[in-house]
Structures are given as C-alpha cells and as structure tokens.
Design a protein around this motif. Structure first.
Motif, PDB file in Angstrom:
ATOM      1  N   HIS A 109       0.832  -1.209   0.000  1.00  0.00           N
ATOM      2  CA  HIS A 109       0.000   0.000   0.000  1.00  0.00           C
ATOM      3  C   HIS A 109       0.870   1.264   0.000  1.00  0.00           C
ATOM      4  O   HIS A 109       0.665   2.200   0.764  1.00  0.00           O
ATOM      5  N   LEU A 110       1.864   1.237  -0.897  1.00  0.00           N
ATOM      6  CA  LEU A 110       2.786   2.368  -1.029  1.00  0.00           C
ATOM      7  C   LEU A 110       2.738   2.911  -2.454  1.00  0.00           C
ATOM      8  O   LEU A 110       2.345   2.199  -3.395  1.00  0.00           O
ATOM      9  N   HIS A 111       3.161   4.173  -2.605  1.00  0.00           N
ATOM     10  CA  HIS A 111       3.394   4.709  -3.941  1.00  0.00           C
ATOM     11  C   HIS A 111       4.680   4.094  -4.465  1.00  0.00           C
ATOM     12  O   HIS A 111       5.615   3.818  -3.702  1.00  0.00           O
ATOM     13  N   VAL A 112       4.762   3.871  -5.763  1.00  0.00           N
ATOM     14  CA  VAL A 112       5.952   3.250  -6.341  1.00  0.00           C
ATOM     15  C   VAL A 112       7.201   4.065  -6.033  1.00  0.00           C
ATOM     16  O   VAL A 112       8.284   3.509  -5.783  1.00  0.00           O
ATOM     17  N   ASN A 113       7.076   5.392  -6.012  1.00  0.00           N
ATOM     18  CA  ASN A 113       8.257   6.221  -5.702  1.00  0.00           C
ATOM     19  C   ASN A 113       8.741   5.987  -4.267  1.00  0.00           C
ATOM     20  O   ASN A 113       9.952   6.003  -4.000  1.00  0.00           O
ATOM     21  N   THR A 114       7.802   5.772  -3.343  1.00  0.00           N
ATOM     22  CA  THR A 114       8.192   5.486  -1.958  1.00  0.00           C
ATOM     23  C   THR A 114       8.910   4.149  -1.887  1.00  0.00           C
ATOM     24  O   THR A 114       9.911   3.989  -1.169  1.00  0.00           O
ATOM     25  N   LEU A 115       8.412   3.175  -2.640  1.00  0.00           N
ATOM     26  CA  LEU A 115       9.076   1.874  -2.672  1.00  0.00           C
ATOM     27  C   LEU A 115      10.476   1.996  -3.253  1.00  0.00           C
ATOM     28  O   LEU A 115      11.433   1.406  -2.737  1.00  0.00           O
ATOM     29  N   ARG A 116      10.615   2.791  -4.339  1.00  0.00           N
ATOM     30  CA  ARG A 116      11.944   2.956  -4.935  1.00  0.00           C
ATOM     31  C   ARG A 116      12.903   3.619  -3.951  1.00  0.00           C
ATOM     32  O   ARG A 116      14.093   3.274  -3.889  1.00  0.00           O
ATOM     33  N   TYR A 117      12.400   4.544  -3.144  1.00  0.00           N
ATOM     34  CA  TYR A 117      13.252   5.202  -2.147  1.00  0.00           C
ATOM     35  C   TYR A 117      13.751   4.181  -1.122  1.00  0.00           C
ATOM     36  O   TYR A 117      14.938   4.171  -0.757  1.00  0.00           O
ATOM     37  N   ARG A 118      12.821   3.306  -0.642  1.00  0.00           N
ATOM     38  CA  ARG A 118      13.221   2.330   0.367  1.00  0.00           C
ATOM     39  C   ARG A 118      14.232   1.336  -0.193  1.00  0.00           C
ATOM     40  O   ARG A 118      15.227   0.995   0.478  1.00  0.00           O
ATOM     41  N   VAL A 119      14.004   0.845  -1.404  1.00  0.00           N
ATOM     42  CA  VAL A 119      14.941  -0.100  -2.010  1.00  0.00           C
ATOM     43  C   VAL A 119      16.296   0.567  -2.220  1.00  0.00           C
ATOM     44  O   VAL A 119      17.360  -0.042  -2.003  1.00  0.00           O
ATOM     45  N   GLY A 120      16.282   1.833  -2.622  1.00  0.00           N
ATOM     46  CA  GLY A 120      17.544   2.556  -2.761  1.00  0.00           C
ATOM     47  C   GLY A 120      18.280   2.662  -1.441  1.00  0.00           C
ATOM     48  O   GLY A 120      19.523   2.553  -1.382  1.00  0.00           O
ATOM     49  N   ARG A 121      17.549   2.909  -0.343  1.00  0.00           N
ATOM     50  CA  ARG A 121      18.168   2.974   0.979  1.00  0.00           C
ATOM     51  C   ARG A 121      18.767   1.619   1.352  1.00  0.00           C
ATOM     52  O   ARG A 121      19.855   1.548   1.935  1.00  0.00           O
ATOM     53  N   ILE A 122      18.077   0.510   1.013  1.00  0.00           N
ATOM     54  CA  ILE A 122      18.606  -0.833   1.299  1.00  0.00           C
ATOM     55  C   ILE A 122      19.924  -1.042   0.554  1.00  0.00           C
ATOM     56  O   ILE A 122      20.908  -1.536   1.133  1.00  0.00           O
ATOM     57  N   GLU A 123      19.948  -0.664  -0.714  1.00  0.00           N
ATOM     58  CA  GLU A 123      21.168  -0.840  -1.497  1.00  0.00           C
ATOM     59  C   GLU A 123      22.298   0.030  -0.962  1.00  0.00           C
ATOM     60  O   GLU A 123      23.466  -0.393  -0.906  1.00  0.00           O
ATOM     61  N   GLN A 124      21.976   1.265  -0.526  1.00  0.00           N
ATOM     62  CA  GLN A 124      23.003   2.167   0.006  1.00  0.00           C
ATOM     63  C   GLN A 124      23.606   1.622   1.297  1.00  0.00           C
ATOM     64  O   GLN A 124      24.826   1.679   1.497  1.00  0.00           O
ATOM     65  N   LEU A 125      22.752   1.078   2.180  1.00  0.00           N
ATOM     66  CA  LEU A 125      23.249   0.588   3.481  1.00  0.00           C
ATOM     67  C   LEU A 125      24.046  -0.700   3.353  1.00  0.00           C
ATOM     68  O   LEU A 125      24.931  -0.979   4.174  1.00  0.00           O
TER      69      LEU A 125
END
Length: 580
Positions: free
Chosen positions: A543-559
């Motif tokens: 139940h997220l906007h796709v942009n919010t999901l992309r932000y979270r996945v980007g944070r996972i990759e960064q960490l």
C-alpha cells in the motif's frame, strides 16, 4: 437386588402396604415420577417412586397401577407427604394387580432411596460384569480372539451404562461403542490422547481425568504384556516401575465417558481388568506384525549391504503378497524413516538412559512401534490397513517399507503415496504432549520407486529428508523428498557461525536503521523479493506509492552496498532472510 432387602434397610423407612408374596422380585433400577402415564420412561424392573401429585380422585389409581404393571416394574413406593397417607384406592389397585406397594415416610427423601438403590444395583451389575470379563479374558488368552475390544466395550455399555472407546497414542480410534450415541470427533480424540500422554510423562497416577466442554472423561492406560503382571491390580503399578519413554508413544488408552474420581475400589479394579483384557488383543495385533517386520528387516539388510538388485527383487516378490494380497501387479515402494530423540542423548548419541544404561538401544524399537502407528491413518481407515506396513529398525532409527499400487506410466510416482505433511496432520498434538518438552520425533519420506534398484536411493533420500526435518524447530517434524531439490536441503547444514556471520553482514545494517527510524526496510525487502522484484505488485501489497518503494529499495542498497537488480544480490538477500 431384591425388594426384601429394601424393606430390611431401616434407613429407608419403608412400610409394606401390600405384596408380601412378591418381595423376592429383583430391582434393576429406580425412577421418580408424577406423570399420569410414565410408560415411555420405563424399561422394566424399576422401583417407581411417586409423590401422588398426579392423583385427582380415587378413579385415577387403577389406570396408573395398570400402566406400571404392563411396563413390568418391580414395585411402587408412594410418598405420604402430599396426602398424609397412601389412599386406600391405591392399596386396592396394587393388590388387584399383585404389585408390591411401599409407603415412604415424609421424613425420607426420594433422593435417599434413589442413591441406595443405584449404589446396590450398580455394585451387583459390576460384580456380574467382572465375572463375564474374567471369563472373556480366559477365552482370549487360551484360544482364538473372543471378539476383541468391541465386545468388552459392549459389555461396559450394556451392564454398567458406560460409553467407552479405545484410542491409540496418536488419538486414532481403535474400538468404540456400537450404540447410536455421538462418536468422538477427531479433535476430541487428539485432545484426549494428548492429555493422557502428558499425564503419563508427568508420572501422575491413573486414571487420568480430562474435561472437554461439559463432558468429563476418565483415561486408563492399556499396557503391553511386557509391562503387565499376572497379579490383580497390575495395571496400577506406579510409573516409576518402568521407563515410560519406552512405552508412552505406543500404549493404547481406554477412554470412559464418566468421572472415575469418586468410584469405589471395586469398580476401578474392574476397569483395570478391562484394560488388561484389551491389552491381550493389543498383544495379538503386535504379534501379527512379526512376519511383516521380519520381511522389512531382511530387505533393509540387503539394501544396506549392497546386495544385488536381483536378490532384493526376489525378497520384494515375497513381501508383496503379504503386504498387499491380490495386488496382481508389481507395486511401487516408498521408504519412510523415523527417529525418536531424547534430551539426555538417548537417541543413539552418547547419553545414558534413566537406569544408567545406553539409551540408544531403546529408541529403535520405540521408533518402530510409533512409525507403525503413524502410518495407519494416511493409507486408509480401519485397523486392517496396518497390515500394509512393514517396519524395521536399525540402530536409532526405524525404516518403513510401504507398498503402493503400480502408478500409471505418465507418472513417475512423485505425486503418489504418502506425503510428509499428511503423516503429522492428526498426530502432532498428542505426540508433542507425550514428548513433554524433552524429546523429538522426526520423519523423512522418499519418492516412490518402481524397482529394487531404486530402493537404496530411496532409503538415502528418506534419511536426508529426515535430517532436514530434524533441523527445523518443533517437537514433531517431517520432510519429504520434494524438499531435497530446494535450498531448504542446504540451509540446515550451514554451520551456525557461518550462518550468523552471513546474515549479520547483510541484514544487521537494515535492522539497525529500522530500529532508529522505523523505516520497515526488512519487511520491504521481504515483500520485494516475494514479488519477484516487481515494483507495481510490491507497492500494491505494501500500500505504497511506487516512488516510496523505490526510495526504500535505494536505501537498502546504500546501506548494504548491494544492487537488487542483480540476481546474485537478490539470492544473497533471499538466503539471509531464510537463515535469520
């Protein structure tokens, strides 16, 4: 009991008003009524108690007495509290129909008379039943079976009004009453077996009591011949007299729909005599498995020693008619491996048994008996289906050779036969109670094979599957052959230090970030992988906007320094989540 005995009991305060010549009549029950026509509730032989509230005038006595006589009652006892005395028209009617009549003093409660009659009648019926049970026991032990547990349960029902069932330790009904009453549901059977096994492991003295809903049951152990003595009352030996771990997963139990907590010793001794009688049938069924066990043992030894396929095939041809008579075609075979382990190491490891001896010698036979019981239900209903099972034991494990009808050519057998999950569907609750927190049962199931050449591989496959099951949490676990072609086969055997290092390197940065920011990166990662990397499906699920999901996945990759568009990195995350 006789009517004369009632008259001779001073505590009842009965006064005879007529029928002195009929005092040798037998009383088989008691009924209290103020109905004008109680015939529907009478079966004959009762002492009828009445307060005369049904009587409006003298004309009512004659039809009332006639109804009682036609129903075959033993006598009538009329209370004096309502009218001060028993009316003469009642005395005259009873005299005409030769029905004994008693007057009940107003100081005596009908309940007092009822309790006395029930106690006396029940005691006499129990004595009669004890003689029948003893005679039946001699018949069963000296010759052919006298009808098995069903006959004994019918005796309990007809002579003591007790509904009773015999259950296996897994809660499978072995025998039950043939009346029209409700049968025990599978859920109730499982709960009763669990209660019995838990009480046995705790060392509580039998009979054990279990209350389910509004019904109380009494549970009596049915012990095998190796744990019974020839002396009366042997069924009540204290648990300390034997190692319960050797039998708790194999003993039957007698379930009685009654609370035995207030029973007299004579009645308890009768029920324990019944359990010994049922145990005779249990021993007979065990003895019937001897041939099948020997066949399984011979096949297992041939397979393990690397015998030629032709030699194994010859032994299988001997086994097939015994296990599946009239099959007509060469069957397929399936292998099931089981192991029972105890926390003290008595599972084939270095631990010792309670008596100081090596416990490993005991777990093989325990697993053998348990596996024979577990394999009854998945095949088909009815005790005769256990004849299809051939189980051997070697060391600390039991090995079952299960014949299957030949499968059609378009199948390879992988979708036929016993499924691992089906084995545990109905037995997990009672077995977990019997293991009591310090034991485990693990099972592995192979695919079906159609020749002697495939048996060695099937045995190894079942053993590998059992090791997969053993790596899982829980007291009772099983795994099937289909899991051996998955990563689940590899994960249980990863050393703990390697597992911790691998998951920490990938997931600890995300867990730390989630704790500080409540960002839900771990749940997001799980959903992303579960959706096969689909942005749209994952966003909809969370139940997220796709942009919010992309932000979270980007944070996972960064960490983590990983790239979730790469298959290798997705696989690493997937395995880390499975091992965490």
């Amino acid at each position: 009991m006789r009517l004369r005995a009632l008259l001779d009991t001073d505590a009842l305060g009965l006064k005879l008003l007529g029928g002195e010549d009929e005092l040798d009549r037998s009383v088989r029950g008691v009924m209290t009524t103020d109905l004008r026509d109680p015939s529907r509730y009478l079966s004959g032989g009762e002492l009828v108690l009445t307060g005369l509230a049904w009587r409006r005038d003298a004309a009512d006595s004659e039809p009332f007495v006639r109804i009682l006589v036609q129903a075959g009652v033993a006598a009538l006892a009329a209370g004096e509290a309502e009218l001060g005395r028993v009316p003469e028209d009642m005395v005259a009617a009873c005299a005409r129909h030769r029905l004994p009549l008693f007057a009940v003093n107003e100081s005596v409660a009908f309940a007092t008379i009822t309790e006395h009659v029930v106690r006396q009648v029940s005691g006499e019926r129990a004595g009669d039943l004890a003689a029948v049970v003893d005679r039946h026991r001699r018949m069963m032990t000296s010759g052919p079976a006298g009808g098995g547990p069903d006959v004994v349960l019918d005796l309990l029902g007809s002579d003591l009004d007790l509904r009773a069932w015999v259950l296996s330790p897994t809660g499978r009904p072995v025998a039950g009453p043939k009346d029209s009453g409700p049968a025990l549901s599978a859920e109730v059977c499982a709960k009763l077996a669990a209660e019995h096994l838990a009480a046995t492991r705790a060392g509580r003295r039998a009979p054990h009591r279990a209350t389910l809903g509004a019904t109380t049951y009494s549970l009596f152990p049915v012990r095998g011949s190796e744990h019974r003595s020839a002396v009366p009352g042997a069924g009540r030996l204290p648990q300390a007299a034997r190692d319960v771990r050797e039998t708790v997963l194999s003993d039957w139990l007698l379930v009685v729909e009654a609370d035995a907590g207030e029973w007299a010793e004579e009645r308890l001794d009768l029920l324990y005599g019944v359990t010994q009688l049922i145990a005779v049938e249990r021993d007979r069924r065990d003895a019937a498995r001897t041939v099948r066990r020997r066949l399984a043992q011979e096949v297992l030894e041939l397979v393990q020693t690397g015998a030629a396929p032709a030699e194994i095939a010859a032994r299988l041809r001997v086994a097939a008619p015994v296990l599946l008579p009239g099959l007509g075609a060469a069957p397929h075979w399936q292998v099931v491996v089981a192991r029972v382990e105890w926390a003290d190491g008595s599972d084939g490891g270095p631990g010792r048994g309670p008596d100081g001896s090596d416990g490993s010698a005991q777990t093989g036979p325990v697993a053998q008996t348990l596996l024979e019981e577990i394999l009854v239900d998945p095949l088909a209903a009815g005790p005769e289906q256990s004849d299809r099972i051939a189980v051997a034991h070697t060391g600390d494990e039991a090995v079952a050779l299960v014949p299957l009808p030949a499968v059609s050519s378009e199948h390879d057998g992988s979708e036929t036969g016993i499924l691992a999950d089906a084995l545990l569907e109905s037995v997990r609750e009672p077995l977990s109670a019997g293991l009591d927190g310090d034991g485990r049962v693990t099972l592995g199931v192979s695919a079906a094979v159609h020749s002697a050449e495939g048996l060695r591989g099937a045995l190894e496959e079942a053993r590998h599957a059992r090791r997969v099951a053993a790596a899982r949490p829980g007291r009772v676990c099983a795994a099937g052959h289909h899991e051996l072609a998955s990563h689940v086969l590899l994960l249980p055997f990863v050393p703990d230090d390697v597992r911790r290092a691998f998951t920490a390197r990938l997931l600890d940065p995300l867990r730390d970030y989630d704790r500080r920011h409540r960002a839900e990166l771990i749940p997001t990662l799980e959903s992303f992988l579960d959706c096969d990397g689909s942005w749209t499906r994952c966003a909809n699920r969370l139940h997220l906007h796709v942009n919010t999901l992309r932000y979270r996945v980007g944070r996972i990759e960064q960490l983590t320094g990983r790239d979730l568009s790469r298959l290798e990195d997705k696989l690493d995350f997937f395995l880390a989540l499975r091992m965490s």
